[in-house]
Each structure stands twice: as structure tokens, then as C-alpha cells.
Design an enzyme around this catalytic site. Structure first.
Site, PDB file in Angstrom:
ATOM      1  N   ASP A  46      29.661  49.471   1.197  1.00  0.00           N
ATOM      2  CA  ASP A  46      28.948  50.484   2.135  1.00  0.00           C
ATOM      3  C   ASP A  46      29.938  51.483   2.781  1.00  0.00           C
ATOM      4  O   ASP A  46      30.462  50.825   3.579  1.00  0.00           O
ATOM      5  CB  ASP A  46      27.941  49.388   2.616  1.00  0.00           C
ATOM      6  N   TYR A  51      32.255  57.916   8.472  1.00  0.00           N
ATOM      7  CA  TYR A  51      33.632  56.586   8.676  1.00  0.00           C
ATOM      8  C   TYR A  51      34.709  57.139   8.829  1.00  0.00           C
ATOM      9  O   TYR A  51      35.601  56.286   9.230  1.00  0.00           O
ATOM     10  CB  TYR A  51      32.691  55.200   8.396  1.00  0.00           C
ATOM     11  N   LYS A  76      27.444  57.934   2.401  1.00  0.00           N
ATOM     12  CA  LYS A  76      26.439  58.709   2.957  1.00  0.00           C
ATOM     13  C   LYS A  76      26.483  60.178   2.916  1.00  0.00           C
ATOM     14  O   LYS A  76      27.891  60.571   3.376  1.00  0.00           O
ATOM     15  CB  LYS A  76      25.649  58.148   3.947  1.00  0.00           C
ATOM     16  N   HIS A 109      21.855  59.955   5.606  1.00  0.00           N
ATOM     17  CA  HIS A 109      22.475  59.589   7.212  1.00  0.00           C
ATOM     18  C   HIS A 109      21.130  58.587   7.653  1.00  0.00           C
ATOM     19  O   HIS A 109      21.087  57.764   7.755  1.00  0.00           O
ATOM     20  CB  HIS A 109      23.890  59.074   7.303  1.00  0.00           C
TER      21      HIS A 109
HETATM   22  P1  NDP Z   1      27.579  44.021  11.666  1.00  0.00           P
HETATM   23  O1  NDP Z   1      26.284  42.961  11.956  1.00  0.00           O
HETATM   24  O2  NDP Z   1      27.701  43.475   9.880  1.00  0.00           O
HETATM   25  O3  NDP Z   1      28.595  43.087  12.151  1.00  0.00           O
HETATM   26  C1  NDP Z   1      29.636  43.554  12.203  1.00  0.00           C
HETATM   27  C2  NDP Z   1      30.359  42.595  13.339  1.00  0.00           C
HETATM   28  O4  NDP Z   1      30.330  41.707  13.411  1.00  0.00           O
HETATM   29  C3  NDP Z   1      31.919  42.963  13.707  1.00  0.00           C
HETATM   30  O5  NDP Z   1      32.604  42.885  15.132  1.00  0.00           O
HETATM   31  C4  NDP Z   1      32.676  41.668  12.712  1.00  0.00           C
HETATM   32  O6  NDP Z   1      33.698  41.532  13.144  1.00  0.00           O
HETATM   33  C5  NDP Z   1      31.625  40.723  13.246  1.00  0.00           C
HETATM   34  N1  NDP Z   1      31.131  39.352  12.265  1.00  0.00           N
HETATM   35  C6  NDP Z   1      31.331  39.881  11.301  1.00  0.00           C
HETATM   36  N2  NDP Z   1      31.768  38.449  10.528  1.00  0.00           N
HETATM   37  C7  NDP Z   1      31.698  37.143  11.534  1.00  0.00           C
HETATM   38  C8  NDP Z   1      31.408  36.022  11.005  1.00  0.00           C
HETATM   39  N3  NDP Z   1      31.918  35.647  10.476  1.00  0.00           N
HETATM   40  N4  NDP Z   1      31.879  35.213  12.087  1.00  0.00           N
HETATM   41  C9  NDP Z   1      31.743  35.989  13.368  1.00  0.00           C
HETATM   42  N5  NDP Z   1      32.093  37.915  14.023  1.00  0.00           N
HETATM   43  C10 NDP Z   1      31.395  38.435  12.494  1.00  0.00           C
HETATM   44  O7  NDP Z   1      27.922  45.242  11.619  1.00  0.00           O
HETATM   45  P2  NDP Z   1      27.645  46.524  11.736  1.00  0.00           P
HETATM   46  O8  NDP Z   1      26.926  47.773  12.432  1.00  0.00           O
HETATM   47  O9  NDP Z   1      29.170  46.432  10.910  1.00  0.00           O
HETATM   48  O10 NDP Z   1      27.306  46.967  10.261  1.00  0.00           O
HETATM   49  C11 NDP Z   1      27.065  46.575   9.042  1.00  0.00           C
HETATM   50  C12 NDP Z   1      27.213  47.938   7.874  1.00  0.00           C
HETATM   51  O11 NDP Z   1      25.856  47.698   7.882  1.00  0.00           O
HETATM   52  C13 NDP Z   1      28.269  49.099   8.188  1.00  0.00           C
HETATM   53  O12 NDP Z   1      29.962  48.518   8.546  1.00  0.00           O
HETATM   54  C14 NDP Z   1      28.226  49.766   8.072  1.00  0.00           C
HETATM   55  O13 NDP Z   1      28.361  49.571   6.869  1.00  0.00           O
HETATM   56  C15 NDP Z   1      26.628  49.356   7.936  1.00  0.00           C
HETATM   57  N6  NDP Z   1      25.908  50.679   8.746  1.00  0.00           N
HETATM   58  C16 NDP Z   1      25.288  51.894   8.872  1.00  0.00           C
HETATM   59  C17 NDP Z   1      24.214  52.166   9.471  1.00  0.00           C
HETATM   60  C18 NDP Z   1      23.535  53.644   9.165  1.00  0.00           C
HETATM   61  O14 NDP Z   1      23.354  54.092  10.032  1.00  0.00           O
HETATM   62  N7  NDP Z   1      23.036  53.526   8.391  1.00  0.00           N
HETATM   63  C19 NDP Z   1      24.351  52.327  11.054  1.00  0.00           C
HETATM   64  C20 NDP Z   1      25.832  51.416  11.272  1.00  0.00           C
HETATM   65  C21 NDP Z   1      26.177  50.278  10.858  1.00  0.00           C
HETATM   66  P3  NDP Z   1      35.204  41.633  12.805  1.00  0.00           P
HETATM   67  O15 NDP Z   1      35.288  43.058  11.345  1.00  0.00           O
HETATM   68  O16 NDP Z   1      36.173  41.726  12.921  1.00  0.00           O
HETATM   69  O17 NDP Z   1      35.655  40.655  12.143  1.00  0.00           O
END
Ligand code: NDP
Length: 273
Positions: A46, A51, A76, A109
Site C-alpha cells: 500500500d 508518500y 492513491k 486519497h
Molecule cells: P501503523 O498503525 O501501521 O503503525 C506503524 C508504526 O508502528 C510504525 O511506527 C512502526 O514502526 C510501528 N510498528 C509496526 N509493527 C510493529 C511491531 N510489530 N512492534 C512494534 N512497533 C511496530 O500506522 P501507519 O500510519 O503507518 O498505517 C499503516 C499504513 O496505512 C501506512 O503505511 C499507509 O500505507 C496507510 N495509511 C493510509 C492513510 C490514508 O490516508 N489512506 C493514512 C495513513 C496511513 P517501524 O516502522 O519503525 O517498525
């Protein structure tokens, strides 16, 4: 069946893997993270134009050496392209950066006021040409969907919305299900904040799983597509190890009861970008 092979059939028959890798803020680590994810079995990525890493996603898919048809790519349409009337250019640019001639799922988006109809018409055109296999929306509330459905020829396949144990989105989900629109959870871990919640940790202990695995499993058992983001290999791997246990209804309900309608991201009726 491995979780990577579990799919949900969208309203046009296209199958989307229920677990994907999110790459928002993955920065320069995107290519490595996506390559690793594909190597261990992920088949759904995704991304989004805004991004700034579609090029790395495209490179990773090429270098992973799998068939294009075996990977599901979502990207998006960014708000500026809606405001500027450059939707066509945006789609062409994403195709170029992703190094592909089609996109599996293309989403509006954010619901940019006054620009949804025109954007959707362009997306319908590219869908009809076969360039976009499925089209959908993101961050749409019921009011935005009502508007879109009043003139759309094609019903959105997906609504990708913020959804976590702190924001369970029950009324919106009910609406989407009624209309045949699949719900996809962004920030499924509440950006990591939900991982230290006491109830989640207690349930994790009971199943001998991590907090992230418990939450990801909760999303999947709730019939949502889920796209946790990580740039760390051990987390990308462990986030996918969710097919060897099942949460009881009681535990599902305990997680859902954490809802406080709390957003980590912006309100779709009031965003400033
Ligand atoms: P998430 O809820 O997926 O959380 C991501 C965070 O959690 C990062 O800081 C990551 O750190 C950490 N993390 C992930 N797995 C673990 C684990 N097993 N243990 C501890 N920490 C963990 O948030 P996102 O906001 O990134 O959402 C996911 C995806 O959704 C985005 O990447 C994007 O593709 C999409 N999105 C879409 C939006 C929209 O408007 N349509 C808006 C926001 C997101 P690290 O990377 O350092 O491991």
C-alpha cells in the site's frame, strides 16, 4: 492456508490479499522493506503518490523477481491533483514510477470538497480501459459516500479509513458493508500507540503472541483488509504470523470495547492539506 494467500473478493470480482505492507513514512527504507516483505510472502503493498516512494516500490517489485500479476499494488490520487485537475497526469505518473502498466487498486486519497465527481469520472475512465483493476476511496465518511454514490457509475470497491482498537468505525463499516464496499484499515496499530495498551498486552500474553499480532488478527477476524507498516524485518515478519491462532468472541469484544473514537490522523471533514 498462509495469511498471504488469504484474499477478500471485492465487488467487481478482483481479489485483494487481506494483509498488506504499508509504506507511509518508510522513506529510503521502502525498497529494502518491500523486497524483504515480498521475499517472505507478502503479496500486497500500500503506497500513495504523496508518500514519494512509488519508485522504490516499483524497483522492489522488479528486483524481487515475481510475476507482476502475483502482487497487488495500491496507490492513491493526491489532493493537489484533484484541485489542479491533473488526475490523468497523476495516474500516468504513478504508472511510470511503479514501472507497471496497471494498478490493482487506485484510491481517492482524501475527500477534497467539490473535486470528487470530476476525479471519480477520470478513475472510471481508466478503470474501463483496464488500467485500474479496481477503484475506491479513502477517508470517506458516510456523507462523502452518499454524494459519490448519487452519481457514480461504478461503486467504490474499497474505503480505506483510519481504524484501530481506539477507533473501531462501527457505523461507517455497517454502511460500507450494506453498499458492498470493503473496509480497509489504515494506522491499524494506531501508529504503534495501541501496542502498549494493557488490555491488548494481557490478551497477547494469553495467546503467547505479540500485541501487534493480536491487533492484526482482530482486524482480519472483523473482515477488514489491514496494512500495518514497518521498516524493520523482524516486525514485518512477526506482523504476518497471525494464521496459527484465533481470538475468541469474548477477546474480540474486549478489543472492540477499547473504542474511544480517537483519531491519530486527520478528520476527513477538516483536513488542511
Ligand atoms: P501503523 O498503525 O501501521 O503503525 C506503524 C508504526 O508502528 C510504525 O511506527 C512502526 O514502526 C510501528 N510498528 C509496526 N509493527 C510493529 C511491531 N510489530 N512492534 C512494534 N512497533 C511496530 O500506522 P501507519 O500510519 O503507518 O498505517 C499503516 C499504513 O496505512 C501506512 O503505511 C499507509 O500505507 C496507510 N495509511 C493510509 C492513510 C490514508 O490516508 N489512506 C493514512 C495513513 C496511513 P517501524 O516502522 O519503525 O517498525
Amino acid at each position: 492456508m498462509r495469511i498471504f494467500d488469504v484474499t477478500k473478493t471485492l465487488n467487481n470480482g478482483v481479489k485483494i490479499p487481506v494483509l498488506g505492507l504499508g509504506v507511509f513514512k518508510s522513506g529510503q527504507n521502502t525498497k529494502r522493506a518491500v523486497e524483504y516483505a515480498i521475499n517472505i510472502g507478502y503479496r500486497h503493498i500500500d503506497t500513495a503518490a504523496v508518500y514519494g516512494n512509488e519508485d522504490q516500490v516499483g524497483e522492489a517489485v522488479k528486483s524481487a523477481g515475481i510475476n507482476r500479476k502475483d502482487i497487488f499494488i495500491t496507490t492513491k490520487l493526491w489532493n493537489d491533483d484533484m484541485r489542479n485537475g491533473t488526475q490523468r497526469q497523476a495516474i500516468e505518473k504513478s504508472l511510470e514510477l511503479l514501472k507497471t502498466d496497471y494498478i490493482d487498486l487506485y484510491l481517492i486519497h482524501w475527500p477534497v470538497k467539490g473535486k470528487i465527481a470530476e476525479s471519480w469520472a477520470v478513475m472510471e475512465e481508466y478503470y474501463t480501459k483496464g488500467v485500474l483493476r479496481a477503484i475506491g476511496v479513502s477517508n470517506f465518511l458516510e456523507s462523502h459516500l452518499d454524494e459519490l454514490l448519487s452519481y457514480a457509475s461504478i461503486i467504490p470497491a474499497v474505503n480505506q479509513v483510519e481504524c484501530s482498537p481506539f477507533l473501531t468505525q462501527e457505523p461507517l463499516t455497517e454502511y460500507c458493508v450494506k453498499k458492498g464496499i470493503a473496509v480497509e484499515a489504515w494506522s491499524p496499530l494506531a501508529k504503534g500507540v495501541a501496542l502498549t495498551n494493557e488490555v491488548i498486552l494481557e490478551i497477547a500474553k494469553k495467546y503467547n503472541k505479540t500485541a501487534a499480532q493480536i491487533i492484526i488478527r482482530w482486524h482480519i477476524q472483523n473482515d477488514r483488509i489491514v496494512i500495518p507498516k514497518s521498516v524493520h524485518e523482524e516486525r514485518i515478519l512477526s506482523n504476518s504470523l497471525v494464521d496459527d491462532f484465533e481470538l475468541t468472541i469474548e477477546d474480540m469484544n474486549r478489543i472492540s470495547a477499547l473504542n474511544e473514537n480517537r483519531r491519530m490522523g486527520s478528520d476527513p471533514n477538516n483536513f488542511n492539506f
